[in-house]
Design a protein around this motif. Structure first.
Motif, PDB file in Angstrom:
ATOM      1  N   ASP A   1       0.445  -1.006  -0.197  1.00 17.91           N
ATOM      2  CA  ASP A   1      -0.098   0.369  -0.154  1.00 17.91           C
ATOM      3  C   ASP A   1       0.865   0.894  -0.010  1.00 17.91           C
ATOM      4  O   ASP A   1       1.129   1.105   0.752  1.00 17.91           O
ATOM      5  CB  ASP A   1      -0.681   0.069   1.750  1.00 17.91           C
ATOM      6  CG  ASP A   1      -0.185   0.025   2.288  1.00 17.91           C
ATOM      7  OD1 ASP A   1       0.729  -0.755   2.450  1.00 17.91           O
ATOM      8  OD2 ASP A   1      -1.005   0.464   3.513  1.00 17.91           O
ATOM      9  N   HIS A   2       1.355   1.996  -1.082  1.00 19.90           N
ATOM     10  CA  HIS A   2       1.738   3.268  -1.637  1.00 19.90           C
ATOM     11  C   HIS A   2       0.991   4.557  -1.272  1.00 19.90           C
ATOM     12  O   HIS A   2       0.697   5.364  -1.680  1.00 19.90           O
ATOM     13  CB  HIS A   2       2.317   2.540  -2.338  1.00 19.90           C
ATOM     14  CG  HIS A   2       3.044   1.777  -3.195  1.00 19.90           C
ATOM     15  ND1 HIS A   2       2.199   0.608  -4.370  1.00 19.90           N
ATOM     16  CD2 HIS A   2       4.089   0.700  -2.741  1.00 19.90           C
ATOM     17  CE1 HIS A   2       3.583   0.043  -4.101  1.00 19.90           C
ATOM     18  NE2 HIS A   2       4.673  -0.137  -3.442  1.00 19.90           N
ATOM     19  N   LYS A   3       0.994   4.603   0.676  1.00 21.74           N
ATOM     20  CA  LYS A   3      -0.136   5.596   0.100  1.00 21.74           C
ATOM     21  C   LYS A   3       1.368   7.120   0.743  1.00 21.74           C
ATOM     22  O   LYS A   3       0.863   7.694   0.827  1.00 21.74           O
ATOM     23  CB  LYS A   3       0.208   5.891   2.162  1.00 21.74           C
ATOM     24  CG  LYS A   3      -0.976   4.073   2.773  1.00 21.74           C
ATOM     25  CD  LYS A   3      -1.382   4.246   4.042  1.00 21.74           C
ATOM     26  CE  LYS A   3      -2.698   3.146   4.313  1.00 21.74           C
ATOM     27  NZ  LYS A   3      -2.034   3.343   5.456  1.00 21.74           N
ATOM     28  N   VAL A   4       3.006   7.145   1.012  1.00 16.08           N
ATOM     29  CA  VAL A   4       3.639   8.472   0.842  1.00 16.08           C
ATOM     30  C   VAL A   4       3.649   8.317  -0.869  1.00 16.08           C
ATOM     31  O   VAL A   4       3.098   9.542  -0.903  1.00 16.08           O
ATOM     32  CB  VAL A   4       4.847   7.607   1.591  1.00 16.08           C
ATOM     33  CG1 VAL A   4       6.200   9.085   0.980  1.00 16.08           C
ATOM     34  CG2 VAL A   4       4.857   7.421   2.806  1.00 16.08           C
ATOM     35  N   ALA A   5       3.990   6.990  -1.533  1.00 16.72           N
ATOM     36  CA  ALA A   5       3.820   7.444  -2.969  1.00 16.72           C
ATOM     37  C   ALA A   5       2.058   8.186  -3.556  1.00 16.72           C
ATOM     38  O   ALA A   5       2.136   9.249  -4.360  1.00 16.72           O
ATOM     39  CB  ALA A   5       3.997   6.903  -4.173  1.00 16.72           C
ATOM     40  N   ASN A   6       0.951   8.215  -2.597  1.00 15.43           N
ATOM     41  CA  ASN A   6       0.135   8.630  -3.103  1.00 15.43           C
ATOM     42  C   ASN A   6      -0.043  10.198  -2.670  1.00 15.43           C
ATOM     43  O   ASN A   6      -0.960  10.780  -4.048  1.00 15.43           O
ATOM     44  CB  ASN A   6      -0.912   8.216  -2.479  1.00 15.43           C
ATOM     45  CG  ASN A   6      -2.527   8.881  -2.980  1.00 15.43           C
ATOM     46  OD1 ASN A   6      -2.821   8.909  -4.424  1.00 15.43           O
ATOM     47  ND2 ASN A   6      -3.481   8.872  -2.073  1.00 15.43           N
ATOM     48  N   THR A   7      -0.002   9.697  -1.495  1.00 17.26           N
ATOM     49  CA  THR A   7       0.752  11.605  -1.063  1.00 17.26           C
ATOM     50  C   THR A   7       1.653  12.454  -1.837  1.00 17.26           C
ATOM     51  O   THR A   7       1.503  13.661  -2.125  1.00 17.26           O
ATOM     52  CB  THR A   7       1.606  11.819   0.304  1.00 17.26           C
ATOM     53  OG1 THR A   7       0.857  11.281   1.310  1.00 17.26           O
ATOM     54  CG2 THR A   7       1.393  12.923   0.846  1.00 17.26           C
ATOM     55  N   VAL A   8       2.793  11.795  -2.299  1.00 11.38           N
ATOM     56  CA  VAL A   8       3.907  12.872  -3.481  1.00 11.38           C
ATOM     57  C   VAL A   8       2.928  13.446  -4.564  1.00 11.38           C
ATOM     58  O   VAL A   8       3.378  14.203  -5.084  1.00 11.38           O
ATOM     59  CB  VAL A   8       4.909  11.943  -3.453  1.00 11.38           C
ATOM     60  CG1 VAL A   8       5.872  12.798  -4.673  1.00 11.38           C
ATOM     61  CG2 VAL A   8       5.324  11.519  -1.961  1.00 11.38           C
ATOM     62  N   ALA A   9       2.359  11.730  -5.073  1.00 11.59           N
ATOM     63  CA  ALA A   9       1.760  11.771  -6.464  1.00 11.59           C
ATOM     64  C   ALA A   9       0.201  12.939  -6.437  1.00 11.59           C
ATOM     65  O   ALA A   9       0.203  13.979  -7.306  1.00 11.59           O
ATOM     66  CB  ALA A   9       1.206  10.630  -6.521  1.00 11.59           C
ATOM     67  N   LYS A  10      -0.151  13.871  -4.809  1.00 10.30           N
ATOM     68  CA  LYS A  10      -1.292  14.997  -5.068  1.00 10.30           C
ATOM     69  C   LYS A  10      -0.647  16.355  -4.432  1.00 10.30           C
ATOM     70  O   LYS A  10      -0.962  17.208  -4.608  1.00 10.30           O
ATOM     71  CB  LYS A  10      -1.999  14.446  -3.991  1.00 10.30           C
ATOM     72  CG  LYS A  10      -2.567  13.068  -5.036  1.00 10.30           C
ATOM     73  CD  LYS A  10      -3.495  12.891  -3.491  1.00 10.30           C
ATOM     74  CE  LYS A  10      -4.518  11.446  -4.153  1.00 10.30           C
ATOM     75  NZ  LYS A  10      -5.631  10.961  -2.547  1.00 10.30           N
ATOM     76  N   ILE A  11       0.669  16.415  -4.540  1.00  8.89           N
ATOM     77  CA  ILE A  11       1.093  17.613  -4.132  1.00  8.89           C
ATOM     78  C   ILE A  11       1.233  19.360  -5.094  1.00  8.89           C
ATOM     79  O   ILE A  11       0.896  19.588  -4.493  1.00  8.89           O
ATOM     80  CB  ILE A  11       2.837  17.885  -4.009  1.00  8.89           C
ATOM     81  CG1 ILE A  11       3.686  16.776  -2.523  1.00  8.89           C
ATOM     82  CG2 ILE A  11       3.748  19.307  -3.931  1.00  8.89           C
ATOM     83  CD1 ILE A  11       4.723  16.275  -2.289  1.00  8.89           C
ATOM     84  N   VAL A  12       1.282  17.993  -6.005  1.00  8.27           N
ATOM     85  CA  VAL A  12       0.975  19.670  -7.496  1.00  8.27           C
ATOM     86  C   VAL A  12      -0.472  19.223  -8.178  1.00  8.27           C
ATOM     87  O   VAL A  12      -0.909  17.696  -8.433  1.00  8.27           O
ATOM     88  CB  VAL A  12       2.131  19.895  -8.664  1.00  8.27           C
ATOM     89  CG1 VAL A  12       1.761  20.452  -9.474  1.00  8.27           C
ATOM     90  CG2 VAL A  12       3.102  19.970  -7.363  1.00  8.27           C
TER      91      VAL A  12
END
Length: 337
Positions: free
Chosen positions: A60-71
């Motif tokens: 479950d790549h939760k951190v990746a999901n957060t970074v993807a939503k920064i911009v």
């Protein structure tokens, strides 16, 4: 459609992950090297193995999901990603050259956000329309919170261990803690892999979505986590000896007992934040943990003359990376890239 620029962005993302590995390798091996539990060569192999092990465990790549939503996706294009990555790699190499343990995570986030904001200005929009401030605010708050959490846990663990071992023979305890350091450094390397590799996964996912290779709601292609964990592990094997020296001996003198405490505290902090999808800095976390360990002896055991400049580096990393990325984005536009 796969374009030349997309291939370049993927390559730069993996190069950044590689630089992240050798830049942040110091975080997970500094104490185990400074206490002479492992030689530097053994330590980087040990850390790299556990960096890569995270690939087989984390799904479950939760951190990746957060970074993807920064911009915000409306302001993401291939030039934004290219500028953000070039800025992040540049700042990583500058801080590595001078032996400054800055945050690879924050330079990537700052670069991505800075390029997105600059693109918004070109599009005639308000700068902050380009970024999700909820995520930015959380990330900035953890510049302070991550080291404080690491410091607190490190202090508590050290006090507990010292109380448990108060009647142990020093030579016997030292042997046991050197063995335990192998386990705690492995745990920290694993936590580093789970947290830091995911940040580049988020960037790569945005890249392939923005170019229409996959749909926005599609699952992450398996090659992305495999490539990211491989790159960060290879980077770790390259080491980062200037930063090892800073982390392992300049902040405070570390024994095996204290190495166990610091590594455990940092690993626990990273796993907690990874569980909640918060992209924190491994560098900040282990630094706070080492300071917490030093404080169990006395306040003067921490070399504040070393730590205060490090903290200034933490503060300036995001804005400097954003400025570099914005400048690169403008140059790309000027030269029609």
């Amino acid at each position: 459609m796969v374009t030349t620029l997309l291939v370049i962005v993927v390559a730069l993302a993996l190069i950044f992950d590689y630089t992240n590995g050798f830049h942040d390798a110091a975080n997970s091996i500094a104490t185990v090297v400074s206490t002479k539990v492992l030689t530097p060569f053994q330590a980087v192999l040990w850390a790299a193995a556990f960096n890569f092990l995270a690939y087989f465990v984390v799904t479950d790549h939760k951190v990746a999901n957060t970074v993807a939503k920064i911009v915000v996706m409306d302001y993401v294009n291939i030039q934004v990603l290219l500028a953000g990555l070039l800025a992040a790699i540049t700042w990583n190499l500058i801080t590595w050259w001078f032996g400054i343990p800055s945050s690879s995570s924050h330079t990537l986030i700052g670069g991505f956000a800075g390029a997105g904001i600059t693109n918004a200005l070109y599009m005639g929009a308000a700068p902050l329309d380009a970024v999700n401030m909820k995520y930015i605010t959380t990330i900035i708050s953890y510049i302070v919170l991550a080291p404080v959490i690491g410091l607190t846990i490190g202090y508590i663990i050290t006090v507990i261990i010292m109380w448990i071992c108060k009647n142990a023979k020093p030579a016997t305890a030292e042997r046991w803690f050197k063995v335990l350091q192998l386990a705690t450094s492995a745990l920290l390397s694993f936590a580093h892999g789970t947290n830091d590799a995911q940040k580049v996964m988020g960037i790569l996912f945005v890249a392939v979505v923005s170019q229409g290779v996959i749909a926005k709601d599609a699952p992450m292609p398996e090659w992305i986590p495999l490539a990211c964990y491989s790159a960060i592990a290879l980077g770790t094997m390259s080491g980062g000896w200037k930063i090892v020296k800073t982390m392992g001996s300049k902040i405070t003198k570390i024994t095996s007992l204290e190495g166990v405490s610091a590594e455990t505290a940092a690993a626990v902090t990273l796993k907690i934040t990874e569980h909640f999808g918060i992209p924190v800095s491994t560098t900040h976390t282990i630094t706070g943990s080492i300071i917490g360990v030093g404080l169990t002896k006395r306040i003067s055991a921490v070399r504040w003359g070393v730590t205060i400049p490090l903290m200034w580096a933490w503060v300036i990393t995001i804005p400097i990376s954003a400025i570099i990325a914005g400048t690169v984005f403008m140059l790309l536009r000027v030269f029609g890239v």
